[in-house]
Design an enzyme around this catalytic site. Sequence first.
Site, short mmCIF file in Angstrom:
data_model
loop_
_atom_site.label_atom_id
_atom_site.label_comp_id
_atom_site.label_asym_id
_atom_site.label_seq_id
_atom_site.Cartn_x
_atom_site.Cartn_y
_atom_site.Cartn_z
N LYS A 1 1.15 3.95 -3.09
CA LYS A 1 0.67 5.32 -2.92
C LYS A 1 1.79 6.34 -3.14
O LYS A 1 1.56 7.44 -3.66
CB LYS A 1 0.05 5.50 -1.54
CG LYS A 1 -1.30 4.80 -1.37
CD LYS A 1 -2.34 5.31 -2.34
CE LYS A 1 -3.72 4.74 -2.04
NZ LYS A 1 -4.76 5.25 -2.99
N TYR B 1 0.83 -1.20 0.00
CA TYR B 1 0.00 0.00 0.00
C TYR B 1 0.87 1.26 0.00
O TYR B 1 0.67 2.18 -0.81
CB TYR B 1 -0.91 -0.01 1.22
CG TYR B 1 -1.91 1.12 1.26
CD1 TYR B 1 -3.07 1.07 0.50
CD2 TYR B 1 -1.69 2.24 2.06
CE1 TYR B 1 -4.00 2.09 0.52
CE2 TYR B 1 -2.62 3.27 2.10
CZ TYR B 1 -3.77 3.20 1.33
OH TYR B 1 -4.69 4.22 1.36
#
Length: 232
Positions: free
Chosen positions: A160, A156
């Site tokens: 991002k 994640y």
Amino acid sequence: MTTHPKKLALVTGANRGIGLETGRQLAKLGFTVLLGVRDLAKGEAAAKGLDGHVEAIALDVAASDAAARAADEVERRFGRLDVLINNAAIHYDTGSRALRPDWTVIREAFETNVFGAWRVAAAFAPLLKAGGHGRLVNVSSEGGSLASMGAGAPAYSTSKATLNALTRVLAAELRGSGVLVNAICPGWVATDMGGPGGRPVAQGAAGIVWAATLPDDGPTGGFFRDGKGLPW
């Protein structure tokens, strides 16, 4: 509160959570809202629960040709797009570690969180430029900030961070076209992905709507939460 009647917004990953609430808030401002969803039946059910001009459109950002097909549909029906919100995201892998990589999860995270957003941005950029006042919002996370990044959630966080880099590149390429491009962290929000304990989803979505409704002299190429800058 400024209203935006007859403007068109597309939100990806929008049948629940932050995406759905963002669609709700934009519809209240007078936008026609397209909820981009993988499951059209679920999207149509979600759209019926919102007031205003809201409908679902098939858009699985992880499918290689879905963005182009959706852009063709929007161009045929509307001829433009005023706001694009890249919200679709997966795999908040808090229990994972980079030195014990789950390559399936990592690849899936990048396919949706980075390549999906990239495909959608590229497909819809001509429509955003057509009106001369487009807004492209990449829903990111402070978890992707290099300034504060640490151990945990490797898929994640790195996806991002890459989305943030893409934001900067897109903003530079679209500079002068009237399209403003920014990354927005909604904060820790109580959703299926974020889990319980976060702030209300309406608060997280408000920062996204802020970026979607910036004036023409607003910022571009920035990273914000609640309208305030965050370190990259």
